[in-house]
Scaffold this motif. Structure first.
Motif, PDB file in Angstrom:
ATOM      1  N   LEU A  14       0.826  -1.208   0.000  1.00  0.00           N
ATOM      2  CA  LEU A  14       0.000   0.000   0.000  1.00  0.00           C
ATOM      3  C   LEU A  14       0.862   1.262   0.000  1.00  0.00           C
ATOM      4  CD1 LEU A  14      -2.862  -0.965   2.502  1.00  0.00           C
ATOM      5  CD2 LEU A  14      -2.901  -1.008  -0.001  1.00  0.00           C
ATOM      6  N   TYR A  15       1.986   1.225   0.672  1.00  0.00           N
ATOM      7  CA  TYR A  15       2.856   2.397   0.695  1.00  0.00           C
ATOM      8  C   TYR A  15       3.403   2.706  -0.694  1.00  0.00           C
ATOM      9  CZ  TYR A  15       6.556   5.650   1.929  1.00  0.00           C
ATOM     10  OH  TYR A  15       7.363   6.769   1.986  1.00  0.00           O
ATOM     11  N   LYS A  16       3.757   1.662  -1.434  1.00  0.00           N
ATOM     12  CA  LYS A  16       4.296   1.880  -2.778  1.00  0.00           C
ATOM     13  C   LYS A  16       3.265   2.523  -3.709  1.00  0.00           C
ATOM     14  CE  LYS A  16       7.835  -1.751  -2.857  1.00  0.00           C
ATOM     15  NZ  LYS A  16       8.242  -3.043  -3.464  1.00  0.00           N
ATOM     16  N   SER A  17       1.995   2.255  -3.483  1.00  0.00           N
ATOM     17  CA  SER A  17       0.952   2.794  -4.366  1.00  0.00           C
ATOM     18  C   SER A  17       0.263   4.023  -3.780  1.00  0.00           C
ATOM     19  CB  SER A  17      -0.102   1.715  -4.647  1.00  0.00           C
ATOM     20  OG  SER A  17      -0.839   1.409  -3.482  1.00  0.00           O
ATOM     21  N   ARG A  18       0.901   4.668  -2.802  1.00  0.00           N
ATOM     22  CA  ARG A  18       0.246   5.741  -2.049  1.00  0.00           C
ATOM     23  C   ARG A  18      -0.169   6.932  -2.902  1.00  0.00           C
ATOM     24  NH1 ARG A  18       5.558   5.908  -1.638  1.00  0.00           N
ATOM     25  NH2 ARG A  18       6.721   7.860  -1.688  1.00  0.00           N
ATOM     26  N   ASN A  19       0.524   7.154  -4.025  1.00  0.00           N
ATOM     27  CA  ASN A  19       0.255   8.359  -4.821  1.00  0.00           C
ATOM     28  C   ASN A  19      -0.700   8.132  -5.988  1.00  0.00           C
ATOM     29  OD1 ASN A  19       1.989  10.029  -3.305  1.00  0.00           O
ATOM     30  ND2 ASN A  19       3.766   9.307  -4.446  1.00  0.00           N
ATOM     31  N   SER A  72       9.891   4.479  -5.901  1.00  0.00           N
ATOM     32  CA  SER A  72      10.873   4.885  -4.889  1.00  0.00           C
ATOM     33  C   SER A  72      10.999   6.401  -4.746  1.00  0.00           C
ATOM     34  CB  SER A  72      12.247   4.294  -5.236  1.00  0.00           C
ATOM     35  OG  SER A  72      12.709   4.784  -6.492  1.00  0.00           O
ATOM     36  N   LEU A  73      10.148   7.163  -5.453  1.00  0.00           N
ATOM     37  CA  LEU A  73      10.223   8.619  -5.340  1.00  0.00           C
ATOM     38  C   LEU A  73       9.869   9.061  -3.923  1.00  0.00           C
ATOM     39  CD1 LEU A  73       8.576   9.858  -8.676  1.00  0.00           C
ATOM     40  CD2 LEU A  73      10.984  10.021  -8.028  1.00  0.00           C
ATOM     41  N   PRO A  74      10.642   9.976  -3.326  1.00  0.00           N
ATOM     42  CA  PRO A  74      10.372  10.434  -1.955  1.00  0.00           C
ATOM     43  C   PRO A  74       9.299  11.519  -1.935  1.00  0.00           C
ATOM     44  CG  PRO A  74      12.342  11.500  -2.774  1.00  0.00           C
ATOM     45  CD  PRO A  74      11.880  10.576  -3.874  1.00  0.00           C
ATOM     46  N   VAL A  75       8.165  11.231  -2.556  1.00  0.00           N
ATOM     47  CA  VAL A  75       7.090  12.207  -2.699  1.00  0.00           C
ATOM     48  C   VAL A  75       5.784  11.562  -2.242  1.00  0.00           C
ATOM     49  CG1 VAL A  75       5.738  13.575  -4.340  1.00  0.00           C
ATOM     50  CG2 VAL A  75       8.208  13.339  -4.653  1.00  0.00           C
ATOM     51  N   THR A  76       4.974  12.304  -1.518  1.00  0.00           N
ATOM     52  CA  THR A  76       3.637  11.843  -1.157  1.00  0.00           C
ATOM     53  C   THR A  76       2.632  12.891  -1.590  1.00  0.00           C
ATOM     54  OG1 THR A  76       4.426  10.546   0.735  1.00  0.00           O
ATOM     55  CG2 THR A  76       2.096  11.146   0.707  1.00  0.00           C
ATOM     56  N   ILE A  77       1.744  12.503  -2.508  1.00  0.00           N
ATOM     57  CA  ILE A  77       0.707  13.404  -3.023  1.00  0.00           C
ATOM     58  C   ILE A  77      -0.577  13.136  -2.251  1.00  0.00           C
ATOM     59  CG2 ILE A  77      -0.587  14.102  -5.074  1.00  0.00           C
ATOM     60  CD1 ILE A  77       1.721  12.883  -6.738  1.00  0.00           C
ATOM     61  N   ASN A 101       1.986   8.547 -12.784  1.00  0.00           N
ATOM     62  CA  ASN A 101       1.960   7.192 -12.245  1.00  0.00           C
ATOM     63  C   ASN A 101       2.848   6.252 -13.049  1.00  0.00           C
ATOM     64  OD1 ASN A 101       0.267   7.514  -9.992  1.00  0.00           O
ATOM     65  ND2 ASN A 101      -1.560   7.506 -11.273  1.00  0.00           N
ATOM     66  N   PHE A 102       2.903   6.458 -14.366  1.00  0.00           N
ATOM     67  CA  PHE A 102       3.806   5.632 -15.182  1.00  0.00           C
ATOM     68  C   PHE A 102       5.256   5.883 -14.785  1.00  0.00           C
ATOM     69  CE2 PHE A 102       6.739   5.519 -18.783  1.00  0.00           C
ATOM     70  CZ  PHE A 102       6.674   4.173 -19.114  1.00  0.00           C
ATOM     71  N   ILE A 103       5.607   7.155 -14.663  1.00  0.00           N
ATOM     72  CA  ILE A 103       6.996   7.498 -14.321  1.00  0.00           C
ATOM     73  C   ILE A 103       7.369   6.945 -12.955  1.00  0.00           C
ATOM     74  CG2 ILE A 103       8.533   9.431 -13.761  1.00  0.00           C
ATOM     75  CD1 ILE A 103       6.974  11.032 -15.945  1.00  0.00           C
ATOM     76  N   GLU A 104       6.477   7.122 -11.976  1.00  0.00           N
ATOM     77  CA  GLU A 104       6.793   6.660 -10.621  1.00  0.00           C
ATOM     78  C   GLU A 104       6.878   5.139 -10.567  1.00  0.00           C
ATOM     79  OE1 GLU A 104       5.564   8.007  -6.280  1.00  0.00           O
ATOM     80  OE2 GLU A 104       3.887   7.020  -7.278  1.00  0.00           O
TER      81      GLU A 104
END
Length: 539
Positions: free
Chosen positions: A373-378, A405-410, A395-398
């Motif tokens: 779930l954390y990996k798909s958080r955005n 592994s991007l350190p971003v949370t949307i 979403n494709f890029i991430e």
């Protein structure tokens, strides 16, 4: 008559995958525990609706000896395809390397989730779980300290005026050391628990979609067992996100469906009608032509992901599965996540009942479920915040390039009920009449859902303020309940020369869309008399 009470070690509310997994795991861990499971549907599986492409690993973990013989696991995914429907008659096939990794289904199965739940319920009873279908939990019980100590089932045999009929039977109090709530998306008790115990503190509002599904029996050369087709784009337009699916499973059956995010903005939008139009696209139509529609259903889907996932443990119990929000939105899958959450809940509660010191948060954060779930958080938030094109690109890029592994949370902080624009004739939508070949009306669709309620019973769709539909919602939004409901429950009719807001509660599919999308949050869904609602067969 006085209400009776009965005591168990654990009572579970809801006979879906999460509740059943909890029941089974508890008895596996400690056969001496007394476990009771309540299901509001007439039987296990009758209210279960899902696509469904299923990841089997958790089921094999739960039943390492028996799962290989599960009769539901018979159609393995053979091929994945993704199409971008660019218009009413146009489409572009998305190359496999451009598909989000989460939509690759190698090793998965196309199943009926209702049938799977029936199979798991048989395993639960073999383990000694007491299962009571047709008994909805109406409320939870607390002790003087505020701890949840069980649930109350509803009285049966009450007429519309609240009087006892000849068939009256009082409900029952079921007391327990621990109570697990596994009601599915927008559970009515879960909603209360989240508010009372502040389980959503620090979380973004939960987000939902409505999912439509029909099963067709086909006899044509296009049918190929194991094929999976996903779509994006048409008929969903600007301000509306979601996507379609078409799954070929056994016995010449095809499941076709459309998922419409409930953060859509146009008040004249009708998700049901969008689904009917979707089936007319040449890319979908070719599979259904000369086929026969045999079932129909609709259900809300919890899709906010981990940013909206509520705290699952509270004083006296747990809230799990889609009731809490464990679906993985990037995979459009929740069944394996629900099973995992049920297993985690059982492991935690067994430790608690054994007086072992344990924090559920530690157990959860070290689990495969949390990691997934954390990996798909955005995923959902990107689509909501940036729109279809930019959101899909992000979403494709991430997913495909940065491997999540991007350190971003949307985060999306807007509630789905707050997304509607004011009614504007410039943006009104007109839908063609059904052709009764590929597109159909709500009445004939409802017939295929098997929906039934005792007519002379209290209306289970409660209005906090009966004046709001006509005095506020009609003026501002042309009362969108007339269109977002997939069962024709809500109508504005002429009654003695005046508008009247009519609730056809006997039509209700228990999808919970009204409870979610109503812009005034004036509708509260509560369970009707036990056993009422849809009767999904093979869905």
């Amino acid at each position: 008559m006085d209400r009776e009470s009965i005591e168990y070690d654990v009572v579970i509310v809801g006979g879906g995958p999460s509740g059943l997994a909890s029941a089974c795991k508890l008895k596996q861990l400690n056969p001496n525990l007394s476990v009771c499971l309540l299901e509001k549907g007439s039987e296990i599986g009758s209210h279960i609706l899902s696509g469904a492409v299923f990841e089997p690993k958790t089921l094999f973990d739960l039943f390492p000896e028996d799962a290989k013989d599960c009769p539901t696991l018979k159609t393995k995914v053979a091929k994945d395809e993704l199409f971008w429907l660019t218009g009413e008659n146009k489409s572009i096939k998305v190359p496999s390397w451009l598909m989000p990794k989460s939509l690759h289904n190698k090793g998965n199965y196309i199943i009926s989730l209702g049938e799977l739940c029936q199979w798991i319920s048989e395993k639960a009873m073999e383990l000694g779980v007491d299962i009571f279908p047709g008994f909805p939990a109406q409320s939870y019980i607390k002790d003087e300290s505020g701890r949840v100590i069980g649930i109350s089932t509803g009285d049966m045999g009450i007429d519309k005026e609240g009087n006892q009929k000849g068939t009256y039977t009082p409900g029952m109090d079921i007391l327990a050391k621990q109570t697990i709530f596994a009601e599915g998306a927008r559970g009515h008790l879960g909603k209360q628990l989240i508010k009372e115990f502040n389980l959503d503190e620090g979380k973004t509002p939960q987000h939902f979609a409505i999912g439509f599904k029909e099963v067709w029996e086909v006899e044509n050369d296009m049918y190929s067992a194991g094929d999976v087709v996903h779509t994006m784009g048409w008929p969903l337009n600007e301000g509306t996100t979601g996507g379609g699916f078409l799954y070929h499973f056994d016995n010449n059956r095809i499941a076709v469906g459309l998922i419409v995010d409930l953060n859509y903005t146009n008040p004249s939008h009708s998700p049901f009608q969008e689904f009917q139009q979707f089936k007319k696209h040449p890319k979908i139509k070719q599979f259904l032509e000369s086929g026969k529609r045999v079932s129909y259903g609709a259900r809300a889907i919890t899709k906010g992901g981990i940013n909206s996932l509520v705290k699952m443990d509270f004083n006296g119990g747990m809230i799990i599965g889609c009731d809490a929000g464990t679906l993985n939105p990037s995979k459009i899958k929740g069944s394996h996540c629900a099973l995992q959450s049920g297993i985690l809940a059982a492991e935690y509660i067994n430790k608690i009942l054994s007086e072992e010191i344990c924090e559920f948060d530690d157990l959860f954060k070290s689990s495969a479920l949390y990691n997934e779930l954390y990996k798909s958080r955005n995923f959902s938030a990107a689509m909501h915040k940036f729109g279809f094109y930019i959101g899909a690109a992000y979403n494709f890029i991430e997913s495909n390039i940065f491997r999540n592994s991007l350190p971003v949370t949307i985060k999306d902080e807007q509630r789905d009920c707050d997304s509607l624009n004011l009614n504007n004739p410039l943006y009104s939508k007109e839908y063609p009449a059904p052709d009764n070949v590929l597109s159909f009306d709500i009445t004939s669709s409802l017939f295929l859902s098997g929906t039934n309620h005792e007519e002379d019973q209290p209306v289970h769709l409660k209005l906090t303020d009966p004046s709001i539909p006509l005095n506020r919602n009609k003026e501002l939004f042309d009362e969108p309940a007339q269109r977002y409901c997939p069962a024709g429950v809500y109508e504005i009719v002429d009654k003695e020369g005046e508008d009247y807001f009519q609730i056809n509660a006997q039509n209700c599919l228990h999808c919970k869309t009204c409870d979610i999308k109503d812009p005034s949050q004036n509708i509260n869904w509560v369970p009707p008399e036990g056993g009422g609602g849809p009767n999904y067969i093979g869905m």
